[in-house]
Structure formats: C-alpha cells, structure tokens
Design a protein around this motif. Sequence first.
Motif, PDB file in Angstrom:
ATOM      1  N   GLU A 122     -18.633  38.619  62.193  1.00 49.83           N
ATOM      2  CA  GLU A 122     -19.687  37.952  61.426  1.00 49.83           C
ATOM      3  C   GLU A 122     -19.346  37.829  59.947  1.00 49.83           C
ATOM      4  O   GLU A 122     -19.683  36.839  59.299  1.00 49.83           O
ATOM      5  CB  GLU A 122     -21.000  38.719  61.597  1.00 49.83           C
ATOM      6  N   SER A 123     -18.633  38.834  59.412  1.00 54.37           N
ATOM      7  CA  SER A 123     -18.368  38.849  57.971  1.00 54.37           C
ATOM      8  C   SER A 123     -17.088  38.116  57.580  1.00 54.37           C
ATOM      9  O   SER A 123     -17.003  37.572  56.478  1.00 54.37           O
ATOM     10  CB  SER A 123     -18.280  40.308  57.469  1.00 54.37           C
ATOM     11  N   PHE A 124     -16.107  38.098  58.499  1.00 55.28           N
ATOM     12  CA  PHE A 124     -14.797  37.556  58.125  1.00 55.28           C
ATOM     13  C   PHE A 124     -14.301  36.456  59.062  1.00 55.28           C
ATOM     14  O   PHE A 124     -13.204  35.929  58.864  1.00 55.28           O
ATOM     15  CB  PHE A 124     -13.764  38.688  58.067  1.00 55.28           C
ATOM     16  N   HIS A 125     -15.104  36.107  60.080  1.00 59.30           N
ATOM     17  CA  HIS A 125     -14.751  35.017  61.005  1.00 59.30           C
ATOM     18  C   HIS A 125     -13.360  35.213  61.598  1.00 59.30           C
ATOM     19  O   HIS A 125     -12.563  34.278  61.692  1.00 59.30           O
ATOM     20  CB  HIS A 125     -14.840  33.661  60.293  1.00 59.30           C
ATOM     21  N   ILE A 126     -13.069  36.443  61.988  1.00 60.16           N
ATOM     22  CA  ILE A 126     -11.766  36.753  62.564  1.00 60.16           C
ATOM     23  C   ILE A 126     -11.719  36.239  64.016  1.00 60.16           C
ATOM     24  O   ILE A 126     -12.751  36.011  64.654  1.00 60.16           O
ATOM     25  CB  ILE A 126     -11.458  38.261  62.485  1.00 60.16           C
ATOM     26  N   ASP A 127     -10.504  36.046  64.533  1.00 59.65           N
ATOM     27  CA  ASP A 127     -10.360  35.588  65.917  1.00 59.65           C
ATOM     28  C   ASP A 127      -9.581  36.571  66.783  1.00 59.65           C
ATOM     29  O   ASP A 127      -9.460  36.386  67.981  1.00 59.65           O
ATOM     30  CB  ASP A 127      -9.709  34.200  65.979  1.00 59.65           C
ATOM     31  N   THR A 128      -9.046  37.627  66.152  1.00 63.34           N
ATOM     32  CA  THR A 128      -8.262  38.615  66.892  1.00 63.34           C
ATOM     33  C   THR A 128      -8.574  40.017  66.378  1.00 63.34           C
ATOM     34  O   THR A 128      -8.587  40.238  65.168  1.00 63.34           O
ATOM     35  CB  THR A 128      -6.742  38.360  66.745  1.00 63.34           C
ATOM     36  N   VAL A 129      -8.816  40.927  67.300  1.00 65.07           N
ATOM     37  CA  VAL A 129      -9.064  42.330  66.964  1.00 65.07           C
ATOM     38  C   VAL A 129      -7.932  43.169  67.526  1.00 65.07           C
ATOM     39  O   VAL A 129      -7.552  43.022  68.695  1.00 65.07           O
ATOM     40  CB  VAL A 129     -10.411  42.810  67.550  1.00 65.07           C
ATOM     41  N   VAL A 130      -7.385  44.046  66.687  1.00 65.71           N
ATOM     42  CA  VAL A 130      -6.383  45.007  67.141  1.00 65.71           C
ATOM     43  C   VAL A 130      -6.997  46.395  67.054  1.00 65.71           C
ATOM     44  O   VAL A 130      -7.432  46.829  65.979  1.00 65.71           O
ATOM     45  CB  VAL A 130      -5.092  44.935  66.294  1.00 65.71           C
ATOM     46  N   LEU A 131      -7.071  47.074  68.187  1.00 67.05           N
ATOM     47  CA  LEU A 131      -7.624  48.431  68.234  1.00 67.05           C
ATOM     48  C   LEU A 131      -6.513  49.437  67.998  1.00 67.05           C
ATOM     49  O   LEU A 131      -5.545  49.491  68.766  1.00 67.05           O
ATOM     50  CB  LEU A 131      -8.258  48.714  69.592  1.00 67.05           C
TER      51      LEU A 131
END
Length: 206
Positions: A122-131
């Motif tokens: 929501e804050s950065f409009h990212i498209d990929t998350v790395v855990l």
Amino acid sequence: SFLVIVGQNILLFMYSKNLLKKRKLSSKVISIGGITLGGVGKTPVVEFLVNMLIKKGRKVAVLSRGYGRVGESEIKLVSNGKKILCDVEEAGDEPYLLAKNLKDAVVFAGKNRYETGKIAEESFHIDTVVLDDGFQHWRLHRDINIVVINASSPFGNGYVFPRGNLREQYKCLKRADCFIITKTDMIKDAEIIKKRLLDVDRKSVV
C-alpha cells in the motif's frame, strides 16, 4: 524434540487441509530460508536475489522479522529504498544489514509478514516480496521457496531442536522449490550433498 515435531506436523497438516488459512499478498512472494539453526549464508543470498530482481525492473520489499530488536512486536520501516530510518537496536541485526547493503529496496522488520507485506504494497506499490528467513513462516503463501544449505553442516546432527539444530524434520525439504548450497569452499566435495537433496525431491540445486 519429539513434542516440537508433533506440534509442527499438526500445524503443517492443518495448513495442508485448509483448517488453518494461509494469507496471500498481491505481490509475488519469494522465501529465502534454512532448515538448520545458526548462520547458513541466507543474508548474502537475499542481497544477491534482490539486486537481480531490481535490475530486472521489479519493485522489491524485503521482509525480515528482526529477532532481538527493541519493540519486536511492532512493524518497523527500516529503509524506504533511499535511506535507513532505524538504528540497529530498532531494526535488528539482519534487517539493518540488509537496509545498509540494499540501496534500492524497501526493508521492513515485522513479526507478522502478511501485515508487513500489506503495508509495503500500500505504501510503496511494490510487486515482489522477498522473505528473509521465511521457510518456517507457514501462514503466508509464497510463490517460490528457496532453501539455503550450509555445506559444512548441511543437516546438523539429524535431530530437531532442542536435541539438535534442525528447525524441522529433513523430510520437510520437499516443500522447497530450489536449494542453494553455501560455504562449499569448506568441504572437499559438494556432490554428496547435492545427491541427498535431489533424493528428497527432484528440485533444482545450485
């Protein structure tokens, strides 16, 4: 150790039967994790992967728990991709190091990876998350599971903690999509480890 295994198996069964629901983010989720306690080289792998994704034009957020940090129950924005916003006490060692080394990625510290990921989206409009260290974070759906194996002690002493240093049973490596073997310079031959990993399931081994 027996009680830990029983508890883990019950949880995994409940997730597999949708008795416990996995949460899903809109972004693609890639988990970097391990099966043994202690340092296996996950952080350099996270850095390598994130830099590769950014070069390909992806907007990436790294989600790390931040063990031992002040206010561990809180979600902290460690880096907005341009500057570091927390000190090491607030962020935790690994999130702070990642924020320091990754100049173009958003870095969060938070125990609840789903809620942290939603804030990142929501804050950065990212498209990929790395855990970072996410293999045992079963409650969040991931698209790719990468497991890092320390060549000098790939499977510990074969026992789950507290008797040994395995986080979970060896058979759980079947959930992995890819294995990356680190610290291969410390052993004579990594082929034995590769063969054993491929025998778990026909996955990719690097």
